[in-house]
Each structure stands twice: as C-alpha cells, then as structure tokens.
Design a protein around this motif. Structure first.
Motif, PDB file in Angstrom:
ATOM      1  N   VAL A  70      36.124  41.461  27.777  1.00  0.00           N
ATOM      2  CA  VAL A  70      37.307  42.068  28.378  1.00  0.00           C
ATOM      3  C   VAL A  70      38.105  41.033  29.158  1.00  0.00           C
ATOM      4  O   VAL A  70      37.539  40.154  29.812  1.00  0.00           O
ATOM      5  CB  VAL A  70      36.955  43.280  29.275  1.00  0.00           C
ATOM      6  CG1 VAL A  70      36.347  44.391  28.465  1.00  0.00           C
ATOM      7  CG2 VAL A  70      36.061  42.903  30.427  1.00  0.00           C
ATOM      8  N   THR A  71      39.430  41.129  29.047  1.00  0.00           N
ATOM      9  CA  THR A  71      40.322  40.221  29.759  1.00  0.00           C
ATOM     10  C   THR A  71      41.410  40.975  30.513  1.00  0.00           C
ATOM     11  O   THR A  71      41.998  40.438  31.443  1.00  0.00           O
ATOM     12  CB  THR A  71      40.998  39.227  28.790  1.00  0.00           C
ATOM     13  OG1 THR A  71      41.709  39.965  27.797  1.00  0.00           O
ATOM     14  CG2 THR A  71      39.968  38.323  28.132  1.00  0.00           C
ATOM     15  N   GLU A  72      41.672  42.227  30.138  1.00  0.00           N
ATOM     16  CA  GLU A  72      42.713  43.031  30.766  1.00  0.00           C
ATOM     17  C   GLU A  72      42.086  44.010  31.763  1.00  0.00           C
ATOM     18  O   GLU A  72      41.125  44.704  31.439  1.00  0.00           O
ATOM     19  CB  GLU A  72      43.484  43.806  29.695  1.00  0.00           C
ATOM     20  CG  GLU A  72      44.650  44.599  30.231  1.00  0.00           C
ATOM     21  CD  GLU A  72      45.371  45.368  29.142  1.00  0.00           C
ATOM     22  OE1 GLU A  72      46.049  46.350  29.493  1.00  0.00           O
ATOM     23  OE2 GLU A  72      45.255  45.015  27.955  1.00  0.00           O
ATOM     24  N   ALA A  73      42.645  44.056  32.960  1.00  0.00           N
ATOM     25  CA  ALA A  73      42.111  44.916  34.021  1.00  0.00           C
ATOM     26  C   ALA A  73      42.321  46.392  33.705  1.00  0.00           C
ATOM     27  O   ALA A  73      43.239  46.766  32.965  1.00  0.00           O
ATOM     28  CB  ALA A  73      42.776  44.585  35.350  1.00  0.00           C
ATOM     29  N   LEU A  74      41.455  47.221  34.283  1.00  0.00           N
ATOM     30  CA  LEU A  74      41.612  48.672  34.237  1.00  0.00           C
ATOM     31  C   LEU A  74      42.609  49.108  35.294  1.00  0.00           C
ATOM     32  O   LEU A  74      42.703  48.482  36.354  1.00  0.00           O
ATOM     33  CB  LEU A  74      40.285  49.357  34.587  1.00  0.00           C
ATOM     34  CG  LEU A  74      39.151  49.298  33.618  1.00  0.00           C
ATOM     35  CD1 LEU A  74      37.894  49.860  34.266  1.00  0.00           C
ATOM     36  CD2 LEU A  74      39.496  50.099  32.364  1.00  0.00           C
TER      37      LEU A  74
ATOM     38  N   CYS B 151      31.042  48.457  29.530  1.00  0.00           N
ATOM     39  CA  CYS B 151      31.539  49.206  28.385  1.00  0.00           C
ATOM     40  C   CYS B 151      30.399  49.412  27.384  1.00  0.00           C
ATOM     41  O   CYS B 151      29.670  48.464  27.074  1.00  0.00           O
ATOM     42  CB  CYS B 151      32.688  48.449  27.735  1.00  0.00           C
ATOM     43  SG  CYS B 151      33.266  49.198  26.200  1.00  0.00           S
ATOM     44  N   PRO B 152      30.259  50.623  26.854  1.00  0.00           N
ATOM     45  CA  PRO B 152      29.168  50.879  25.914  1.00  0.00           C
ATOM     46  C   PRO B 152      29.382  50.261  24.539  1.00  0.00           C
ATOM     47  O   PRO B 152      28.449  50.180  23.753  1.00  0.00           O
ATOM     48  CB  PRO B 152      29.136  52.404  25.821  1.00  0.00           C
ATOM     49  CG  PRO B 152      30.543  52.817  26.087  1.00  0.00           C
ATOM     50  CD  PRO B 152      31.041  51.834  27.122  1.00  0.00           C
ATOM     51  N   LEU B 153      30.583  49.790  24.256  1.00  0.00           N
ATOM     52  CA  LEU B 153      30.876  49.287  22.916  1.00  0.00           C
ATOM     53  C   LEU B 153      30.576  47.795  22.752  1.00  0.00           C
ATOM     54  O   LEU B 153      29.840  47.403  21.862  1.00  0.00           O
ATOM     55  CB  LEU B 153      32.339  49.574  22.566  1.00  0.00           C
ATOM     56  CG  LEU B 153      32.752  49.352  21.129  1.00  0.00           C
ATOM     57  CD1 LEU B 153      31.909  50.185  20.173  1.00  0.00           C
ATOM     58  CD2 LEU B 153      34.231  49.707  20.956  1.00  0.00           C
ATOM     59  N   HIS B 154      31.137  46.962  23.613  1.00  0.00           N
ATOM     60  CA  HIS B 154      30.959  45.511  23.475  1.00  0.00           C
ATOM     61  C   HIS B 154      30.391  44.853  24.730  1.00  0.00           C
ATOM     62  O   HIS B 154      30.453  43.640  24.872  1.00  0.00           O
ATOM     63  CB  HIS B 154      32.283  44.837  23.111  1.00  0.00           C
ATOM     64  CG  HIS B 154      32.761  45.192  21.741  1.00  0.00           C
ATOM     65  ND1 HIS B 154      33.942  45.873  21.525  1.00  0.00           N
ATOM     66  CD2 HIS B 154      32.209  45.002  20.529  1.00  0.00           C
ATOM     67  CE1 HIS B 154      34.090  46.070  20.231  1.00  0.00           C
ATOM     68  NE2 HIS B 154      33.055  45.546  19.600  1.00  0.00           N
ATOM     69  N   GLN B 155      29.912  45.654  25.689  1.00  0.00           N
ATOM     70  CA  GLN B 155      29.254  45.174  26.903  1.00  0.00           C
ATOM     71  C   GLN B 155      30.145  44.352  27.835  1.00  0.00           C
ATOM     72  O   GLN B 155      29.650  43.615  28.683  1.00  0.00           O
ATOM     73  CB  GLN B 155      27.968  44.389  26.584  1.00  0.00           C
ATOM     74  CG  GLN B 155      26.851  45.254  26.035  1.00  0.00           C
ATOM     75  CD  GLN B 155      27.098  45.709  24.601  1.00  0.00           C
ATOM     76  OE1 GLN B 155      27.409  44.911  23.742  1.00  0.00           O
ATOM     77  NE2 GLN B 155      26.975  47.006  24.364  1.00  0.00           N
TER      78      GLN B 155
ATOM     79  N   GLY C 130      37.825  47.607  23.921  1.00  0.00           N
ATOM     80  CA  GLY C 130      37.298  48.254  22.736  1.00  0.00           C
ATOM     81  C   GLY C 130      37.634  49.720  22.596  1.00  0.00           C
ATOM     82  O   GLY C 130      37.204  50.359  21.657  1.00  0.00           O
ATOM     83  N   HIS C 131      38.407  50.266  23.522  1.00  0.00           N
ATOM     84  CA  HIS C 131      38.811  51.673  23.492  1.00  0.00           C
ATOM     85  C   HIS C 131      37.618  52.622  23.451  1.00  0.00           C
ATOM     86  O   HIS C 131      37.651  53.630  22.760  1.00  0.00           O
ATOM     87  CB  HIS C 131      39.786  51.936  22.343  1.00  0.00           C
ATOM     88  CG  HIS C 131      41.037  51.124  22.482  1.00  0.00           C
ATOM     89  ND1 HIS C 131      41.975  51.370  23.452  1.00  0.00           N
ATOM     90  CD2 HIS C 131      41.470  50.036  21.804  1.00  0.00           C
ATOM     91  CE1 HIS C 131      42.939  50.472  23.350  1.00  0.00           C
ATOM     92  NE2 HIS C 131      42.658  49.652  22.366  1.00  0.00           N
ATOM     93  N   ALA C 132      36.578  52.287  24.200  1.00  0.00           N
ATOM     94  CA  ALA C 132      35.418  53.162  24.363  1.00  0.00           C
ATOM     95  C   ALA C 132      35.527  53.834  25.730  1.00  0.00           C
ATOM     96  O   ALA C 132      36.143  53.286  26.648  1.00  0.00           O
ATOM     97  CB  ALA C 132      34.130  52.356  24.278  1.00  0.00           C
TER      98      ALA C 132
END
Length: 107
Positions: free
Chosen positions: A85-89, A66-70, A50-52
């Motif tokens: 989320v599906t892509e690793a940091l 993530c604060p945007l979509h949890q 989500g680019h948060a």
C-alpha cells in the motif's frame, strides 16, 4: 467548519470490540471502526491498494492489515505502514456520546 458538519450515529460503542475492527454503513459509506487502547478510530473500510474490506483484516496495535495483500495502515491517521500500500486511507473524526459512536463524514 466542523461546527456545522453533522455528527452521524455509526454504532453502539459496545459493538466495537477492544483491539479489533468492525465494518458499519454510515450514510451509504462503508466504514471501519477500530478500538485500540480504549479509543475508537474510523477509516474507509476499503483498502486503497487491493479493494478488500479492512474489517476482514487483522488489527495489531494501531495497524490494520489488509486481508488481500497484507499491506498495512495506521488507523489513527490512515497512513500506509507496509508495502504494497502507498495511498493513505481516509479517516473520520470520532466522538463517543451516551454510549454511541458518532462520526463526521464531511468537512
């Protein structure tokens, strides 16, 4: 190769609160620093979904939410642990020396 990769000063170790996350800029990159069970971990600070900014999220154990979509990531290896989320940091090696947090951003 890691022997030639520079260690960059990221923060004072005391600035990273226990069981919490902060955002720092290192060499023009937005980085999240986490301290869990006395160990410091570093990842990109931007959620891959989500680019948060993850430093605005919630750290519980080794998971940052993530604060945007949890969506959640494991701060030790960047792996996604909860949808959406599906892509690793991207994660970075951390070294504590003389009370400072150092990171390797390349390599």
């Amino acid at each position: 190769m890691s022997n030639t990769t520079p260690w960059l000063d990221a923060a004072d170790a005391s600035d990273v609160p226990d069981d919490d996350v902060i955002g720092v800029e290192v060499a023009g990159r937005d980085i999240a620093l986490y301290k869990v069970d006395g160990s410091v971990f570093a990842t990109d600070n931007l959620c891959t979904h989500g680019h948060a900014r993850l430093c605005d999220g919630f750290l519980e154990g080794h998971e940052i939410e993530c604060p945007l979509h949890q969506g959640k990531f494991d701060v030790r290896d960047g792996s996604p642990t909860c949808a959406p989320v599906t892509e690793a940091l991207r994660c970075y090696p951390v070294r504590i020396e003389a009370g400072r947090v150092f990171l390797q951003l390349e390599g």
